[in-house]
Design an enzyme around this catalytic site. Sequence first.
Site, PDB file in Angstrom:
ATOM      1  N   ASP A 174       0.862  -1.184   0.000  1.00  0.00           N
ATOM      2  CA  ASP A 174       0.000   0.000   0.000  1.00  0.00           C
ATOM      3  C   ASP A 174       0.898   1.234   0.000  1.00  0.00           C
ATOM      4  OD1 ASP A 174      -3.104   0.344   1.691  1.00  0.00           O
ATOM      5  OD2 ASP A 174      -2.006   1.899   0.643  1.00  0.00           O
ATOM      6  N   ASP A 215      -3.240   2.639  -5.886  1.00  0.00           N
ATOM      7  CA  ASP A 215      -2.148   2.722  -4.908  1.00  0.00           C
ATOM      8  C   ASP A 215      -1.874   1.417  -4.159  1.00  0.00           C
ATOM      9  OD1 ASP A 215      -4.417   2.652  -3.323  1.00  0.00           O
ATOM     10  OD2 ASP A 215      -3.555   3.952  -1.801  1.00  0.00           O
ATOM     11  N   GLU A 216      -2.399   0.298  -4.670  1.00  0.00           N
ATOM     12  CA  GLU A 216      -2.289  -0.957  -3.931  1.00  0.00           C
ATOM     13  C   GLU A 216      -2.057  -2.126  -4.863  1.00  0.00           C
ATOM     14  OE1 GLU A 216      -5.418  -2.489  -1.302  1.00  0.00           O
ATOM     15  OE2 GLU A 216      -5.947  -0.386  -1.057  1.00  0.00           O
TER      16      GLU A 216
END
Length: 403
Positions: free
Chosen positions: A11, A135-136
């Site tokens: 993350d 974002d992950e």
Amino acid sequence: MPPIRRIAHLDMDAFFASVELLRYPQLKGLAVVIGGGRRKVDEALSAVPERQPRFIPVADFPLLKDYVGRGVITTATYAARQFGVGSAMGMMKAAKLCPQAIVLPVDFDEVRRFSRLFKSTIAEIAPVMQDRGVDEVYIDFTDVPGGQREGGRVLARLIQKAIFEKTGLTCSIGVAPNKLLAKMASEFNKPNGISIVYEEDLETKIWPLNVRKINGIGPKAGEKLAKLHIHTIGELAAQDPQWLIDNFGKSSGAWMHEVAWGRDDRPVETHSEPVSMSRETTFGRDLHAVRDKAELGEIFTSLCEKLGEDLQRKGYVAKTIGIKLRYDDFRIATRDQTIQAYIADGQTIRKIAGQCLKRVALDRRLRLLGVRASTLARAGDEAVSAASPPQAAEAVVATDQLF
DNA sequence: AAGCAGAGGTAAGGTCTC
DNA sequence: CCAAGAGACCTTACCTCT
């Protein structure tokens, strides 16, 4: 014996905000929020466009207390979080908590650029990677050379270092026996941390956590569990699976039991196909279908056109078109219609969506309008997927045979 | 005449996530 | 007068066909 599965969840730390801090390093350490509804912010920033970004004085940045609009916060820097400001919070509410915070708009192009950059950096090291939003990612460490050393910590450190060197951004990584536990683990040591979880850690590290920490238990399920006096994951694990099924349904109940025991065998999927695409917008003020007909019509057409462009740009066609609206009291209504042919052009979308619109009550004022395309196929593959089901004539024959 | 069973599609609404 | 946008997935209901 197959090797023991080691799955990582990575993350990026305060991703949208961190991307902006790369451009405006003078804001490092300050309370900064990234916000959705942007007009005002854009204006304030465009007042100083000619200077190099990093030389704009801090005092020239727009402040949360001056924000006017209906947006929500997408990301807050850790300094802003100190004030209780966080994702999905209304801007107006956040302004009360932290009026001196600096507000910046989301720069989607820049965010996407860094998203591609950090993901490609990972993929070079560990190719079995699953996208999970901008974002992950999940990463399968199992068969990566060195992926098992110290439970994955060595590889996790290597990836963190590679990402920082390529982007200047930090991330947090959790490594565990499966995606479920990895996702929870990545939260344990934020920001810029690594957390390793083994199967034996279930009781000590997972069971004390609130059920809301489980990815998939949101506000509603959390509230319902609380009313049943179940707060921790350990308490959830102690429940009779049948009782959970009786209370939450066959699928959810059984799933809750499994996840509470840390069990999850979902693979890391490297490819995925979109299921639907949509465009929606919240108006600057609530609009009435009759009184604001012209304005509403323009927005509607524009949404349909954009959706058509999205489909075409990504190479998809759709067979189901739907609308969504949110009334001024936040109630939501959706309607959709499936047609025979696959389409991707704004005009046809507008036509079908217009028919859907006729099927909803338009007495109340609206605050949001959306258009959606689903039952997708890759452009060019339509003929294959479009094979029609048995038609009405055959149905009559079948009925005759039955009787 | 009516009900059941199972598969598959369509529609509406809801939940959850980042 | 607060509360975005985009997408995935689930439940429930209803319908058709076998």
